[in-house]
Design an enzyme around this catalytic site. Sequence first.
Site, PDB file in Angstrom:
ATOM      1  N   GLY A   1       0.864  -1.185   0.000  1.00 36.77           N
ATOM      2  CA  GLY A   1       0.000   0.000   0.000  1.00 36.77           C
ATOM      3  C   GLY A   1       0.887   1.218   0.000  1.00 36.77           C
ATOM      4  CG  MET A   2       3.732   1.823  -2.361  1.00 34.71           C
ATOM      5  SD  MET A   2       4.835   1.700  -3.773  1.00 34.71           S
ATOM      6  CE  MET A   2       5.935   3.087  -3.504  1.00 34.71           C
ATOM      7  CB  SER A   3       0.338   6.687   1.458  1.00 37.60           C
ATOM      8  OG  SER A   3       1.632   6.894   2.006  1.00 37.60           O
ATOM      9  N   GLY A   4       2.401   7.430  -1.089  1.00 34.11           N
ATOM     10  CA  GLY A   4       3.171   8.590  -1.542  1.00 34.11           C
ATOM     11  C   GLY A   4       3.883   9.235  -0.365  1.00 34.11           C
ATOM     12  N   GLY A   5       3.900   8.535   0.779  1.00 37.00           N
ATOM     13  CA  GLY A   5       4.612   9.018   1.966  1.00 37.00           C
ATOM     14  C   GLY A   5       5.921   8.249   2.132  1.00 37.00           C
TER      15      GLY A   5
ATOM     16  CG  ASP B   1       6.278   6.089   7.636  1.00 35.74           C
ATOM     17  OD1 ASP B   1       7.480   6.327   7.846  1.00 35.74           O
ATOM     18  OD2 ASP B   1       5.362   6.605   8.304  1.00 35.74           O
ATOM     19  CB  SER B   2       3.947   3.321   2.069  1.00 37.96           C
ATOM     20  OG  SER B   2       3.699   4.613   1.636  1.00 37.96           O
TER      21      SER B   2
ATOM     22  CG  MET C   1      -5.807   1.999  -1.496  1.00 42.33           C
ATOM     23  SD  MET C   1      -6.583   1.601   0.072  1.00 42.33           S
ATOM     24  CE  MET C   1      -5.145   1.656   1.110  1.00 42.33           C
TER      25      MET C   1
ATOM     26  CB  CYS D   1      -9.868   3.568   7.420  1.00 43.10           C
ATOM     27  SG  CYS D   1      -9.028   3.630   5.845  1.00 43.10           S
TER      28      CYS D   1
ATOM     29  CB  CYS E   1      -8.373   8.009   8.175  1.00 43.87           C
ATOM     30  SG  CYS E   1      -8.128   6.547   7.217  1.00 43.87           S
TER      31      CYS E   1
HETATM   32  N1  LIG Z   1      -3.536   6.259  -0.399  1.00 44.75           N
HETATM   33  C1  LIG Z   1      -2.957   5.124   0.017  1.00 44.75           C
HETATM   34  N2  LIG Z   1      -2.740   4.123  -0.859  1.00 44.75           N
HETATM   35  C2  LIG Z   1      -2.160   2.964  -0.486  1.00 44.75           C
HETATM   36  N3  LIG Z   1      -1.753   2.721   0.775  1.00 44.75           N
HETATM   37  C3  LIG Z   1      -1.935   3.678   1.697  1.00 44.75           C
HETATM   38  C4  LIG Z   1      -2.548   4.922   1.372  1.00 44.75           C
HETATM   39  N4  LIG Z   1      -2.595   5.671   2.503  1.00 44.75           N
HETATM   40  C5  LIG Z   1      -2.031   4.941   3.482  1.00 44.75           C
HETATM   41  N5  LIG Z   1      -1.635   3.739   3.009  1.00 44.75           N
HETATM   42  C6  LIG Z   1      -0.939   2.655   3.747  1.00 44.75           C
HETATM   43  O1  LIG Z   1      -1.229   2.738   5.138  1.00 44.75           O
HETATM   44  C7  LIG Z   1      -0.032   2.978   5.876  1.00 44.75           C
HETATM   45  C8  LIG Z   1      -0.306   3.823   7.106  1.00 44.75           C
HETATM   46  O2  LIG Z   1      -0.967   4.979   6.713  1.00 44.75           O
HETATM   47  P1  LIG Z   1      -0.795   6.355   7.487  1.00 44.75           P
HETATM   48  O3  LIG Z   1      -1.832   7.266   6.962  1.00 44.75           O
HETATM   49  O4  LIG Z   1      -0.694   6.088   8.932  1.00 44.75           O
HETATM   50  O5  LIG Z   1       0.544   6.845   6.860  1.00 44.75           O
HETATM   51  P2  LIG Z   1       1.965   7.177   7.372  1.00 44.75           P
HETATM   52  O6  LIG Z   1       2.338   6.445   8.617  1.00 44.75           O
HETATM   53  O7  LIG Z   1       2.106   8.654   7.305  1.00 44.75           O
HETATM   54  O8  LIG Z   1       2.736   6.443   6.184  1.00 44.75           O
HETATM   55  P3  LIG Z   1       3.285   7.062   4.853  1.00 44.75           P
HETATM   56  O9  LIG Z   1       4.519   7.825   5.274  1.00 44.75           O
HETATM   57  O10 LIG Z   1       3.584   5.875   4.008  1.00 44.75           O
HETATM   58  O11 LIG Z   1       2.192   7.949   4.306  1.00 44.75           O
HETATM   59  C9  LIG Z   1       0.909   3.637   4.872  1.00 44.75           C
HETATM   60  O12 LIG Z   1       2.255   3.515   5.250  1.00 44.75           O
HETATM   61  C10 LIG Z   1       0.571   2.869   3.616  1.00 44.75           C
HETATM   62  O13 LIG Z   1       1.185   1.599   3.577  1.00 44.75           O
END
Ligand SMILES: Nc1ncnc2c1ncn2[C@@H]1O[C@H](COP(=O)(O)OP(=O)(O)OP(=O)(O)O)[C@@H](O)[C@H]1O
Length: 376
Positions: free
Chosen positions: A16-20, A22-23, A42, A107, A204
């Site tokens: 799951g890649m958010s563009g952040g 961590d992922s 997503m 979620c 979220c």
């Molecule tokens: N839009 C997205 N699409 C796919 N996966 C997501 C999306 N948003 C979050 N995730 C997954 O859920 C995890 C936890 O989400 P959270 O919103 O807590 O982000 P985070 O800890 O800030 O991580 P990141 O730095 O990757 O955004 C993310 O690391 C990612 O693997």
Amino acid sequence: MMVIVLDNSKTRVVVGMSGGVDSSVTALLLKQQGYDVVGVFMKNWDDTDENGVCTATTDYEDVAKVAAEIGIPYYAINFEKEYWDRVFQYFLAEYKAGRTPNPDVMCNKEIKFKAFLDYAEELDADYIAMGHYAQLTTDENGVRHMLRGADANKDQTYFLSQLSQAQLAKSMFPIGGMQKPAVRALAEQYGLATAHKKDSTGICFIGERNFKQFLSTYLPAQPGKMMTVDGEEKGTHDGLMYYTIGQRSGLGIGGNSENSEPWFVIGKDLEANVLYVGQGYNNPALMATSLDASGMNFFTGAAPAQDFHCTAKFRYRQKDTGVTVHLDGDQATIEFDEPVRAITPGQAVVLYDGEECLGGGTIDVAYNDARVLQYV
Ligand SMILES: Nc1ncnc2c1ncn2[C@@H]1O[C@H](COP(=O)(O)OP(=O)(O)OP(=O)(O)O)[C@@H](O)[C@H]1O
């Protein structure tokens, strides 16, 4: 000596890649470990603003950059309808009922580890991986256990508390054993486009909003009376849904000179549309000694016992309190070793045994020695 070489190349992991950051690092680590990695972004909420700008577009561009840097294929999937039906409707219904919902918990249960997992399985995934700060272990019977993230500041087990054993069996949290600064350092070392990106905040997938304005577009606000528990009228409130137990009432009813302690929200009477307020951060009406919870979920599929002692968190950023849990099916009565301030119906109560997260449920009612608090 026998050397076992693990060949991960036949194991497909959909990240799951958010563009952040961590992922991004999650995907990087799995790729380095030789897995067959696929990135999936997503889109769960249409956040296009009046200028046609939408943060999801920028985030997806970042996913594309990182996927190219790591050398993995990536896709986008739209779960706006699923999010709307399974998370947002619950979110609104809870506010309407005078409670304070936790959309992240829902979620995870319904979207990230259900709709997303189903989609990953269509892509022939053996596992999904997320960038959550949480750790999984497998015992000698093949049962998965959830442990707190190694970075105590970032631990996200609270939000994962409604996941089932079947969901855990399909999940990986590759950065769960790392500290956040080390995650960023790795992203920098590999020159990932997201290395310096700010952490996401806000609701979220919905993001940072003017909360009052946002909620009022979906739920009509009903102003009403604000009162003390002794029945003294203190002014008006803008709508019960805007207030959370324990928050400063912020309605400009300052104390007089001899008693200038600030006022806090201590309860809601939904039927009478009354907001109860009381003076002092540690107002006795805010201090609970036990609660009732429903929807109790245990990751291993079974509770340690029907009655047991462990620790619990009642909100995300809070240290653990010792508790005694009495289970009755998926309902629980939970007694605290010491009083806890501002227990909030609708939030999760999450149980821990040392570093292990056992699971959790949803807070329904708080009590102070058998007296019901909060009137919700
Ligand atoms: N839009 C997205 N699409 C796919 N996966 C997501 C999306 N948003 C979050 N995730 C997954 O859920 C995890 C936890 O989400 P959270 O919103 O807590 O982000 P985070 O800890 O800030 O991580 P990141 O730095 O990757 O955004 C993310 O690391 C990612 O693997």
